[in-house]
Scaffold this active site. Sequence first.
Site, PDB file in Angstrom:
ATOM      1  N   GLY A 168       5.798  -7.173  -3.003  1.00 34.39           N
ATOM      2  CA  GLY A 168       5.268  -7.922  -4.132  1.00 34.39           C
ATOM      3  C   GLY A 168       3.824  -7.497  -4.362  1.00 34.39           C
ATOM      4  O   GLY A 168       3.157  -6.996  -3.450  1.00 34.39           O
ATOM      5  N   GLY A 202       8.643  -7.028  -0.360  1.00 39.03           N
ATOM      6  CA  GLY A 202       9.523  -7.170  -1.526  1.00 39.03           C
ATOM      7  C   GLY A 202      10.421  -5.959  -1.743  1.00 39.03           C
ATOM      8  O   GLY A 202      11.505  -6.082  -2.339  1.00 39.03           O
ATOM      9  N   GLU A 241       4.249  -8.640   6.833  1.00 40.04           N
ATOM     10  CA  GLU A 241       3.502  -9.767   6.260  1.00 40.04           C
ATOM     11  C   GLU A 241       2.552 -10.474   7.220  1.00 40.04           C
ATOM     12  O   GLU A 241       1.569 -11.058   6.767  1.00 40.04           O
ATOM     13  CB  GLU A 241       4.462 -10.785   5.637  1.00 40.04           C
ATOM     14  CG  GLU A 241       5.083 -10.332   4.319  1.00 40.04           C
ATOM     15  CD  GLU A 241       6.306  -9.451   4.487  1.00 40.04           C
ATOM     16  OE1 GLU A 241       6.655  -9.110   5.643  1.00 40.04           O
ATOM     17  OE2 GLU A 241       6.917  -9.104   3.466  1.00 40.04           O
TER      18      GLU A 241
HETATM   19  C1  LIG Z   1       7.209 -12.134  -2.157  1.00 43.21           C
HETATM   20  C2  LIG Z   1       6.852 -10.775  -1.731  1.00 43.21           C
HETATM   21  C3  LIG Z   1       6.013 -10.613  -0.655  1.00 43.21           C
HETATM   22  C4  LIG Z   1       5.553  -9.282  -0.287  1.00 43.21           C
HETATM   23  O1  LIG Z   1       6.162  -8.281  -0.567  1.00 43.21           O
HETATM   24  S1  LIG Z   1       4.104  -9.252   0.564  1.00 43.21           S
HETATM   25  C5  LIG Z   1       3.634  -7.536   0.565  1.00 43.21           C
HETATM   26  C6  LIG Z   1       4.256  -6.776   1.661  1.00 43.21           C
HETATM   27  N1  LIG Z   1       3.732  -5.438   1.643  1.00 43.21           N
HETATM   28  C7  LIG Z   1       2.563  -5.110   2.224  1.00 43.21           C
HETATM   29  O2  LIG Z   1       1.884  -5.918   2.850  1.00 43.21           O
HETATM   30  C8  LIG Z   1       2.126  -3.668   2.093  1.00 43.21           C
HETATM   31  C9  LIG Z   1       0.727  -3.577   1.519  1.00 43.21           C
HETATM   32  N2  LIG Z   1       0.338  -2.179   1.407  1.00 43.21           N
HETATM   33  C10 LIG Z   1      -0.077  -1.453   2.467  1.00 43.21           C
HETATM   34  O3  LIG Z   1      -0.200  -1.926   3.586  1.00 43.21           O
HETATM   35  C11 LIG Z   1      -0.401  -0.017   2.225  1.00 43.21           C
HETATM   36  O4  LIG Z   1      -0.604   0.168   0.862  1.00 43.21           O
HETATM   37  C12 LIG Z   1       0.745   0.933   2.678  1.00 43.21           C
HETATM   38  C13 LIG Z   1       0.826   0.936   4.215  1.00 43.21           C
HETATM   39  C14 LIG Z   1       2.075   0.522   2.083  1.00 43.21           C
HETATM   40  C15 LIG Z   1       0.420   2.385   2.198  1.00 43.21           C
HETATM   41  O5  LIG Z   1      -0.861   2.755   2.620  1.00 43.21           O
HETATM   42  P1  LIG Z   1      -1.550   4.061   1.939  1.00 43.21           P
HETATM   43  O6  LIG Z   1      -0.577   5.180   1.938  1.00 43.21           O
HETATM   44  O7  LIG Z   1      -2.867   4.240   2.625  1.00 43.21           O
HETATM   45  O8  LIG Z   1      -1.750   3.679   0.400  1.00 43.21           O
HETATM   46  P2  LIG Z   1      -2.825   2.649  -0.220  1.00 43.21           P
HETATM   47  O9  LIG Z   1      -4.054   3.385  -0.595  1.00 43.21           O
HETATM   48  O10 LIG Z   1      -2.958   1.459   0.660  1.00 43.21           O
HETATM   49  O11 LIG Z   1      -2.011   2.175  -1.539  1.00 43.21           O
HETATM   50  C16 LIG Z   1      -2.048   2.904  -2.748  1.00 43.21           C
HETATM   51  C17 LIG Z   1      -2.372   1.913  -3.851  1.00 43.21           C
HETATM   52  O12 LIG Z   1      -1.279   0.995  -3.924  1.00 43.21           O
HETATM   53  C18 LIG Z   1      -1.800  -0.315  -3.841  1.00 43.21           C
HETATM   54  N3  LIG Z   1      -0.805  -1.163  -3.173  1.00 43.21           N
HETATM   55  C19 LIG Z   1      -0.091  -0.879  -2.071  1.00 43.21           C
HETATM   56  N4  LIG Z   1       0.727  -1.879  -1.760  1.00 43.21           N
HETATM   57  C20 LIG Z   1       0.524  -2.841  -2.698  1.00 43.21           C
HETATM   58  C21 LIG Z   1       1.069  -4.129  -2.913  1.00 43.21           C
HETATM   59  N5  LIG Z   1       2.033  -4.643  -2.125  1.00 43.21           N
HETATM   60  N6  LIG Z   1       0.612  -4.838  -3.960  1.00 43.21           N
HETATM   61  C22 LIG Z   1      -0.329  -4.339  -4.804  1.00 43.21           C
HETATM   62  N7  LIG Z   1      -0.887  -3.120  -4.647  1.00 43.21           N
HETATM   63  C23 LIG Z   1      -0.446  -2.384  -3.605  1.00 43.21           C
HETATM   64  C24 LIG Z   1      -3.062  -0.195  -3.002  1.00 43.21           C
HETATM   65  O13 LIG Z   1      -3.907  -1.314  -3.191  1.00 43.21           O
HETATM   66  C25 LIG Z   1      -3.625   1.101  -3.540  1.00 43.21           C
HETATM   67  O14 LIG Z   1      -4.260   0.832  -4.766  1.00 43.21           O
HETATM   68  P3  LIG Z   1      -5.742   1.453  -5.072  1.00 43.21           P
HETATM   69  O15 LIG Z   1      -5.533   2.956  -5.005  1.00 43.21           O
HETATM   70  O16 LIG Z   1      -6.073   0.988  -6.457  1.00 43.21           O
HETATM   71  O17 LIG Z   1      -6.673   0.974  -4.033  1.00 43.21           O
END
Ligand SMILES: C/C=C/C(=O)SCCNC(=O)CCNC(=O)[C@H](O)C(C)(C)COP(=O)(O)OP(=O)(O)OC[C@H]1O[C@@H](n2cnc3c(N)ncnc32)[C@H](O)[C@@H]1OP(=O)(O)O
Length: 366
Positions: free
Chosen positions: A74, A122, A145
């Site tokens: 999400g 998500g 999470e």
């Molecule tokens: C009801 C639903 C609940 C849920 O789903 S809770 C969310 C569960 N998911 C997470 O917690 C994952 C969050 N993301 C991360 O931890 C990291 O990303 C990754 C390990 C997946 C990848 O890391 P890396 O390869 O270093 O990429 P990066 O620079 O962190 O991400 C690229 C861009 O993507 C955005 N992004 C990544 N995941 C999300 C997300 N879940 N929601 C919104 N944005 C996201 C970042 O912020 C960034 O953006 P910018 O380049 O502008 O800084």
Amino acid sequence: MTSIASETHVIAELRGRVGCITLNRPKALNALSLDMIRSLTQTLQAWKDDDSVLAVAIRGVNKEGPFGSFCAGGDIRFFHQAALAGDEALEAFFTEEYALNHLIHTYPKPYIALMDGIVMGGGMGISQGASLRIITERSKLAMPETNIGLFPDVGGGYFLSRCAGRLGEYLALTGRVLVGREAITAGLADGFIDSSRLPGLWNSLERTPFENGASVERWCASHLNTVAPPAPWPSKEVDRIFGLPDVPQIMTALAATDSDWARETAATLRQRSPLMLHVVLEQIRRARVMGLAEDLRMERDMVHRCFHLCPGADSETVEGIRALAVDKDHAPRWNPARIEDVIPAQVAAFFESPWAADAHPLRHLG
Ligand SMILES: C/C=C/C(=O)SCCNC(=O)CCNC(=O)[C@H](O)C(C)(C)COP(=O)(O)OP(=O)(O)OC[C@H]1O[C@@H](n2cnc3c(N)ncnc32)[C@H](O)[C@@H]1OP(=O)(O)O
């Protein structure tokens, strides 16, 4: 072929007799917005009743092109903004996302998920209910999470608690990433294909004449290697330690175990939200004896608690997202700060529903 403009974050098109969905928000690793959830729901509802659609396939794109990233969850930046602004769209987001998860788990046609690259939170919610879960050597699956002060929602209680032994507790508490075929070993993927073969598989969906949904699924499955490699985690230790009654006892047992795995696991848990570790252990154990709909209703109650707290109480989730994705200081100030300082009443509050049963936002899920 019908297609929707490629600027949209969800591209839905009929290729031959297969409804094909492409998640197309590569800058955010295809993180799900409310609009994307609505678009997915509308598309799946329409295809459910459309006899020209035999089956559904879903993939994601990355910045380089098709595939490479499925979905990072999400949109947590939206969660953060909406929680601070008191935006009612946050409530709609969780209700509609969990209903979408349920729709996928109960979908009457084959639903085939091509889970290449990042599949987290998500992203797991829109793939674990698939009738065929396909991973590649680039797949990274996780329910991470606890790292953002949240819990494995989107049906995470249901599908993690069905993993063998106490693997579900281990994956839920640590957020451990399953790389490539490890997901088959964990029971969270059905088969492996090398990522170089994904474009051919996708393009052939249009060209191959299928008789029915089952033949689409059989044909995709025929391209997969379903062999599960040996578990890279020590299964007996996982069961012994993550089967203990509470988080402090898990920490004590890890400290008493002389192995790199135990030391790394303890170090990981010490970085997670202490409160949410306690909450998540309780969630997985409750969910093990629940059906999917009941689990999703429980998670809907829990997520309400994560964002709508008593006056004066801090949100672990808002703080966790701030540290990971807003300020990016990776230094969340958890409250309580120590696993030992969490009290039972704080945990119990997550399992109290704010709604009467006949007013629950997910009461209609069967
Ligand atoms: C009801 C639903 C609940 C849920 O789903 S809770 C969310 C569960 N998911 C997470 O917690 C994952 C969050 N993301 C991360 O931890 C990291 O990303 C990754 C390990 C997946 C990848 O890391 P890396 O390869 O270093 O990429 P990066 O620079 O962190 O991400 C690229 C861009 O993507 C955005 N992004 C990544 N995941 C999300 C997300 N879940 N929601 C919104 N944005 C996201 C970042 O912020 C960034 O953006 P910018 O380049 O502008 O800084």
